[in-house]
Design an enzyme around this catalytic site. Structure first.
Site, PDB file in Angstrom:
ATOM      1  N   LYS B  77      15.499  18.071   5.179  1.00  0.00           N
ATOM      2  CA  LYS B  77      14.918  17.462   6.385  1.00  0.00           C
ATOM      3  C   LYS B  77      13.405  17.397   6.212  1.00  0.00           C
ATOM      4  O   LYS B  77      12.804  18.362   5.706  1.00  0.00           O
ATOM      5  CB  LYS B  77      15.310  18.349   7.570  1.00  0.00           C
ATOM      6  CG  LYS B  77      14.963  17.861   8.950  1.00  0.00           C
ATOM      7  CD  LYS B  77      15.589  18.800   9.985  1.00  0.00           C
ATOM      8  CE  LYS B  77      15.358  18.354  11.409  1.00  0.00           C
ATOM      9  NZ  LYS B  77      16.068  19.212  12.383  1.00  0.00           N
ATOM     10  N   SER B 153      19.033  16.957  15.456  1.00  0.00           N
ATOM     11  CA  SER B 153      17.943  16.223  14.852  1.00  0.00           C
ATOM     12  C   SER B 153      18.009  16.153  13.328  1.00  0.00           C
ATOM     13  O   SER B 153      17.265  15.389  12.724  1.00  0.00           O
ATOM     14  CB  SER B 153      16.595  16.826  15.261  1.00  0.00           C
ATOM     15  OG  SER B 153      16.469  18.167  14.779  1.00  0.00           O
ATOM     16  N   SER B 177      20.725  21.303  16.294  1.00  0.00           N
ATOM     17  CA  SER B 177      20.317  20.238  15.378  1.00  0.00           C
ATOM     18  C   SER B 177      20.926  20.319  13.992  1.00  0.00           C
ATOM     19  O   SER B 177      20.786  19.378  13.204  1.00  0.00           O
ATOM     20  CB  SER B 177      18.793  20.185  15.268  1.00  0.00           C
ATOM     21  OG  SER B 177      18.251  19.624  16.444  1.00  0.00           O
TER      22      SER B 177
END
Lengths: 70, 453
Positions: B77, B153, B177
């Site tokens: 990420k 996310s 997330s």
């Protein structure tokens, strides 16, 4: 960030919208997104009210004294 | 080759069935071929990764020792520091920041075990979202149906693994997330106990709630990655088989944790509950308030973290993030104090459940992946915001820092649905063992889509 005079927890639902444009608001919200910020603020007020009500049922619970330990 | 998982690739490279260079070249071929449709990657590190692969191949040829993840491609990420890249955290606000001087320690650990970093992955801006419909970098599309969200996310992290571009990725989880995108993309995601893994070099969102963890396509793969990420203390993999055979007392959470769940989700949950012989209808009192407290704490801490930029350049934020951060700026300190106080109360309520159960079970999200751009969904007969509702079952659990394996229910050909296997603090091994048992019984499985996008 400047401190507010009134706790967010002491507001009534109808007061929340005015908070975003108050003279002593902690941050200025541009007019372009005032409506969506107020909608989010109202959502947070409802969430805070849920927590406040739950805490009222556990009023003898002590305040945390250190960092959270899982 | 792209069907191979973490352990398969490491074994193939160690036995010289493939070279690391071949694996990494194939990974970049997949990125070029598929990622234009999925949009999981925001940066690729082709030169560095190929150089790392050639060095590894030379080590193998020379008979030098290699790590347990030798040659395994992975991506992170884009809130993880990667040496030489600016850490965007899904924003444009940070695009002019200087590049990171060093990799985040978790990346360093994976690299030390032989894994090869191939790129950075898309996310909701500043990790404040459940959809990865990033205003600046575009939505990450669900590999199972490109019209649908990947979840967030850590949407890029889940989608890249689900699309078989990489077998391993890293994400972060503040309110769900890791678990939400794992469920919607049909892969495994592990949110370890709060504080278990090092967050250094990971751009923060809510210091009180931030967790980090891996994604993979099998329980064995996520376990070996987790063992490397923890630094080798008390590794789970050597005892996982035996533990998966032990009796487990499982409580299926009812009440808040099933309210509003779609039929496909409830049916999947029921299969898992049956396979684990779970006691139904276990109630965690106060879950709704726990979720509300997590909302308040996230907005409060997020607003304070972003105070300077909110005042100077609010217009540069993703509007969906900006509006929530600005609202959080109005929360007074006593709101955060109240949330922290309630955290201990809810923690005690759930701890009491672990006297009777080794593991708790809940759905991960109430629905299957929503369509990109879908503003609302129905929950309990009410139209509610998709962006704020996908975490309805995950937020109470991360609020008290419990370890969770998000496991995809085996639904070949259907949109993914997932469950949370929730363990007591520091007992990631129990969640992973239950996952392995379910995987061997064919109840949970990652079923990557057969066709390329």
């Amino acid at each position: 960030m400047a401190e507010q005079r009134t706790s967010f927890l002491d507001l009534q639902a109808d007061d929340v919208a005015a908070l975003a444009t108050a003279q002593d608001a902690p941050i200025a919200v541009p007019a372009d997104y005032l409506g969506t910020v107020v909608a989010n603020l109202q959502g947070l007020w409802r969430h805070a009210a849920v927590v406040k009500a739950a805490l009222a049922l556990a009023s003898d619970a002590p305040a945390p004294t250190g960092p959270f330990e899982p | 080759m792209n069907r191979l998982g973490v352990l398969d690739i490491a074994a193939a490279i160690a036995s010289r069935r493939f070279s690391a260079e071949t694996v990494i070249s194939e990974t970049f071929r997949r990125i070029v071929r598929d990622d234009h449709a999925i949009n999981a990657f925001t940066a690729v590190l082709a030169d560095q990764a190929l150089s790392d692969a050639r060095r590894l191949d030379a080590d193998i040829a020379a008979g030098r020792p290699i790590g347990p993840l030798a040659g395994v491609p992975f991506a992170v990420k884009n809130l993880y520091d990667i040496a030489g890249l600016t850490t965007l955290a899904g924003s444009i606000i940070r695009k002019d920041e200087p590049p990171a001087l060093a990799d985040a320690p978790l990346i360093t650990r994976l690299k030390a075990a032989g894994a090869i970093l191939v790129g950075a992955l898309n996310m909701d801006e500043f990790a404040y979202g459940f959809v990865t419909e990033n205003h600046h970098y575009g939505p990450t599309r669900n590999p199972h149906d490109l019209t649908r969200v990947s979840g967030g996310s850590s949407g890029g992290s889940a989608a890249a693994v689900a699309a078989r571009i990489v077998p391993l990725s890293l994400g972060s989880d503040t309110n769900g997330s890791i678990r939400v995108p794992a469920a919607l993309c049909g892969v495994f995601g592990l949110k370890p106990t709060f504080g278990r893994l090092d967050r250094t070099g990971v751009f923060p969102f809510v210091d009180s709630l931030d967790h980090v963890g891996p994604f993979a396509r099998s329980v064995e793969d996520i376990t070996v990655a987790y063992d490397v990420l923890t630094g080798g203390d008390h590794p789970v993999a050597p005892t996982l088989d035996a533990l998966s055979e032990q009796p487990l007392r499982v409580g299926a959470l009812g009440g808040w944790f099933v309210q509003g769940a779609f039929p496909g989700v409830l049916g999947s949950l029921s299969r898992v509950a049956q396979a684990l012989d779970a006691t139904p209808g276990v109630i965690a009192p106060g879950a709704e308030a726990a979720r509300s407290a997590a909302f308040c704490l996230s907005a409060y801490e997020g607003a304070r973290l972003h105070d300077a930029d909110l005042r100077a350049r609010a217009g540069d934020y993703d509007p969906a993030v900006r509006d929530r951060l600005l609202a959080g700026a109005f929360l007074t300190d006593d709101v955060a104090g109240m949330a922290q106080r309630y955290r201990r109360i809810f923690q005690a309520e759930v701890r009491a459940l672990f006297a009777d159960y080794d593991l708790l079970l809940a759905p991960t999200v109430p629905c299957l992946a929503p369509v990109i751009g879908q503003p609302t969904m129905m929950l309990n007969g009410q139209a509610v915001s998709v962006r704020q509702t996908l975490g309805v079952y995950t937020q109470p659990i991360s609020f008290i820092g419990l370890p969770v394996l998000a496991a995809p229910v085996n639904r070949p050909g259907a949109l993914p649905a997932g469950v949370q296997l929730i363990a007591p603090p520091w007992r990631e091994d129990l969640a992973l063992a239950a996952g392995l048992r379910l995987q061997r019984a064919g109840v949970v499985a990652a079923n990557p889509p057969e066709s390329a996008p």
